[in-house]
Design an enzyme around this catalytic site. Structure first.
Site, PDB file in Angstrom:
ATOM      1  N   GLY A 161      77.285  92.887 -37.861  1.00 47.83           N
ATOM      2  CA  GLY A 161      77.388  93.344 -39.256  1.00 47.83           C
ATOM      3  C   GLY A 161      78.177  94.638 -39.360  1.00 47.83           C
ATOM      4  O   GLY A 161      77.915  95.479 -40.216  1.00 47.83           O
ATOM      5  N   TYR A 219      62.953  90.703 -48.919  1.00 47.09           N
ATOM      6  CA  TYR A 219      63.516  91.711 -48.018  1.00 47.09           C
ATOM      7  C   TYR A 219      62.393  92.465 -47.297  1.00 47.09           C
ATOM      8  O   TYR A 219      62.443  92.673 -46.078  1.00 47.09           O
ATOM      9  CB  TYR A 219      64.354  92.679 -48.846  1.00 47.09           C
ATOM     10  CG  TYR A 219      65.082  93.757 -48.077  1.00 47.09           C
ATOM     11  CD1 TYR A 219      66.158  93.462 -47.242  1.00 47.09           C
ATOM     12  CD2 TYR A 219      64.721  95.099 -48.217  1.00 47.09           C
ATOM     13  CE1 TYR A 219      66.855  94.463 -46.582  1.00 47.09           C
ATOM     14  CE2 TYR A 219      65.415  96.107 -47.562  1.00 47.09           C
ATOM     15  CZ  TYR A 219      66.477  95.787 -46.746  1.00 47.09           C
ATOM     16  OH  TYR A 219      67.166  96.787 -46.096  1.00 47.09           O
TER      17      TYR A 219
HETATM   18  P1  NAD Z   1      75.835  95.699 -45.714  1.00 49.70           P
HETATM   19  O1  NAD Z   1      75.401  94.662 -46.677  1.00 49.70           O
HETATM   20  O2  NAD Z   1      76.726  96.794 -46.202  1.00 49.70           O
HETATM   21  O3  NAD Z   1      76.542  95.014 -44.473  1.00 49.70           O
HETATM   22  C1  NAD Z   1      76.038  93.878 -43.845  1.00 49.70           C
HETATM   23  C2  NAD Z   1      77.145  93.262 -43.015  1.00 49.70           C
HETATM   24  O4  NAD Z   1      76.617  92.066 -42.405  1.00 49.70           O
HETATM   25  C3  NAD Z   1      78.372  92.841 -43.842  1.00 49.70           C
HETATM   26  O5  NAD Z   1      79.556  93.374 -43.274  1.00 49.70           O
HETATM   27  C4  NAD Z   1      78.362  91.310 -43.771  1.00 49.70           C
HETATM   28  O6  NAD Z   1      79.666  90.736 -43.722  1.00 49.70           O
HETATM   29  C5  NAD Z   1      77.622  91.079 -42.463  1.00 49.70           C
HETATM   30  N1  NAD Z   1      77.025  89.739 -42.386  1.00 49.70           N
HETATM   31  C6  NAD Z   1      76.442  89.034 -43.378  1.00 49.70           C
HETATM   32  N2  NAD Z   1      76.048  87.836 -42.915  1.00 49.70           N
HETATM   33  C7  NAD Z   1      76.374  87.794 -41.609  1.00 49.70           C
HETATM   34  C8  NAD Z   1      76.237  86.826 -40.584  1.00 49.70           C
HETATM   35  N3  NAD Z   1      75.678  85.637 -40.817  1.00 49.70           N
HETATM   36  N4  NAD Z   1      76.707  87.125 -39.354  1.00 49.70           N
HETATM   37  C9  NAD Z   1      77.291  88.329 -39.110  1.00 49.70           C
HETATM   38  N5  NAD Z   1      77.461  89.279 -40.031  1.00 49.70           N
HETATM   39  C10 NAD Z   1      77.009  89.015 -41.269  1.00 49.70           C
HETATM   40  O7  NAD Z   1      74.520  96.316 -45.051  1.00 49.70           O
HETATM   41  P2  NAD Z   1      74.251  97.796 -44.513  1.00 49.70           P
HETATM   42  O8  NAD Z   1      73.923  98.649 -45.679  1.00 49.70           O
HETATM   43  O9  NAD Z   1      75.298  98.230 -43.575  1.00 49.70           O
HETATM   44  O10 NAD Z   1      72.862  97.558 -43.750  1.00 49.70           O
HETATM   45  C11 NAD Z   1      72.767  97.297 -42.372  1.00 49.70           C
HETATM   46  C12 NAD Z   1      71.306  97.237 -41.981  1.00 49.70           C
HETATM   47  O11 NAD Z   1      70.647  98.447 -42.382  1.00 49.70           O
HETATM   48  C13 NAD Z   1      70.506  96.089 -42.639  1.00 49.70           C
HETATM   49  O12 NAD Z   1      69.534  95.622 -41.733  1.00 49.70           O
HETATM   50  C14 NAD Z   1      69.815  96.774 -43.802  1.00 49.70           C
HETATM   51  O13 NAD Z   1      68.646  96.092 -44.170  1.00 49.70           O
HETATM   52  C15 NAD Z   1      69.514  98.133 -43.192  1.00 49.70           C
HETATM   53  N6  NAD Z   1      69.308  99.165 -44.203  1.00 49.70           N
HETATM   54  C16 NAD Z   1      70.334  99.616 -44.971  1.00 49.70           C
HETATM   55  C17 NAD Z   1      70.110 100.593 -45.923  1.00 49.70           C
HETATM   56  C18 NAD Z   1      71.226 101.124 -46.797  1.00 49.70           C
HETATM   57  O14 NAD Z   1      70.968 101.915 -47.704  1.00 49.70           O
HETATM   58  N7  NAD Z   1      72.481 100.763 -46.534  1.00 49.70           N
HETATM   59  C19 NAD Z   1      68.813 101.116 -46.097  1.00 49.70           C
HETATM   60  C20 NAD Z   1      67.777 100.614 -45.329  1.00 49.70           C
HETATM   61  C21 NAD Z   1      68.034  99.657 -44.355  1.00 49.70           C
END
Ligand code: NAD
Length: 315
Positions: A8, A141
């Site tokens: 990701g 989620y």
């Molecule tokens: P994001 O949505 O910005 O990015 C997710 C990435 O995963 C995208 O680039 C997408 O193309 C990729 N993806 C989707 N389906 C996929 C698949 N089947 N195979 C491979 N890649 C795939 O998310 P983020 O904000 O970078 O979050 C990353 C992690 O951090 C997640 O687990 C999220 O729950 C956690 N998180 C994020 C936040 C936040 O504020 N950003 C807060 C708490 C937790």
């Protein structure tokens, strides 16, 4: 951490984390992967591979090809999107995690995946939410995140896999737009301030949630991964936070630099409902005492930097 696989990697956290890891550990040491490619710098500044995390064989093959010793698993569907597509969320969030844990077990990798303040629910104490407390989330989620925390603990106890994780609050950054979370408003508001001088919030006034600036989140990941394993008793679910804010608090801080900024509201019932099920503020004492977590940016410092950086982007 020496050879690191990131899933990701083109998301909000991944793009910045990969750049930082390549600076610290070397460009060739960090293998960025995502479902789709893009023109982003991380696809050119070091190894990049297409990888669907629901494909266990493809994940194993890439991890094995590069002989990685660390897996940082970020691919997931975020809170608001997961509520729209719960089945997809379950399959991606749980299936992808299980594959990443299995690959790490087979290759003996250190493992990191983020949990979230979404792992708490309406019956969790809302103020100064303890590290260890009631977790009965009512969103898909949240169900995924609690299950993920437990699964990572299970792999540690059952197989001795070195799993680690953080419960991130809403993360704010100026580089990559957020990917469908409940706290996205706290990023949009800065973009809107710079481009339009006004913002319409889908989250209501007085809805406090925890937030953190991206540089602090990146430091926290590296610090936790480098921490002495024997000091960690929580491992997979450390509360971390830098501030607890509502839309008015951010707007007031923006007005210190841009006095004419205006904020109004058009509440989205889905995301407001999710926000109301989450804590107002969480207690990060365990992270501070077990591995020295410390956030550098409060609301004031973050706002100053966001407005400067977004201003430069628009020039
Ligand atoms: P994001 O949505 O910005 O990015 C997710 C990435 O995963 C995208 O680039 C997408 O193309 C990729 N993806 C989707 N389906 C996929 C698949 N089947 N195979 C491979 N890649 C795939 O998310 P983020 O904000 O970078 O979050 C990353 C992690 O951090 C997640 O687990 C999220 O729950 C956690 N998180 C994020 C936040 C936040 O504020 N950003 C807060 C708490 C937790």
């Amino acid at each position: 951490m020496q050879k690191i696989l990131v899933t990701g990697a083109l998301g909000q956290i991944g793009t910045e984390l990969v750049m930082k890891l390549r600076e610290v550990y070397g460009a060739d040491q960090v293998i960025a992967t995502d479902l789709k490619s893009s023109a982003h710098e991380i696809t050119r500044s070091g190894p990049f591979e297409l990888l669907d995390v629901t494909n266990d064989k493809a994940m194993f093959d890439i991890a094995n090809k590069y002989q990685v010793d660390t897996v940082i698993h970020l691919a997931a569907l975020l809170s608001a999107t997961a509520e729209e597509k719960p089945l997809l969320a379950w399959n991606l969030n749980m299936g992808g995690l299980m594959n990443a844990l299995e690959v790490s077990r087979e290759l003996g990798c250190q493992f990191f995946t983020p949990s979230s303040i979404g792992a708490f629910g309406p019956t969790t104490p809302k103020d100064n939410t303890p590290q260890d407390t009631i977790q009965r989330p009512n969103t898909m989620y949240g169900v995924n995140k609690v299950s993920g925390e437990l699964l990572c603990d299970y792999y540690f106890h059952k197989y001795g896999l070195d799993t680690r994780g953080l419960r991130f609050p809403g993360l704010i950054s100026y580089m990559t737009p957020p990917g469908g979370g409940t706290t996205d408003y706290a990023v949009e508001i800065y973009y809107a301030a710079v481009t339009a001088g006004k913002y319409t919030s889908y989250i209501a006034k007085d809805t406090n949630m925890d937030m953190m600036y991206m540089p602090d989140a990146l430091e926290a990941i590296i610090d936790l991964m480098e921490a002495d394993s024997s000091r960690l008793s929580h491992r997979n679910s450390f509360n971390v936070t830098a501030m607890s804010v509502d839309p008015e608090a951010i707007a007031a801080e923006i007005r210190k630099q841009m006095p004419d900024f205006t904020l109004d509201y058009q509440i989205d019932p889905v995301r407001q409902g999710i926000a109301e099920s989450w804590p107002h503020s969480i207690d990060a004492t365990a992270a501070k005492t077990e591995w020295g977590f410390k956030a550098q940016y409060d609301l004031e410092a973050m706002t100053k930097d966001m407005l400067v950086q977004l201003g430069k982007k628009g020039e």
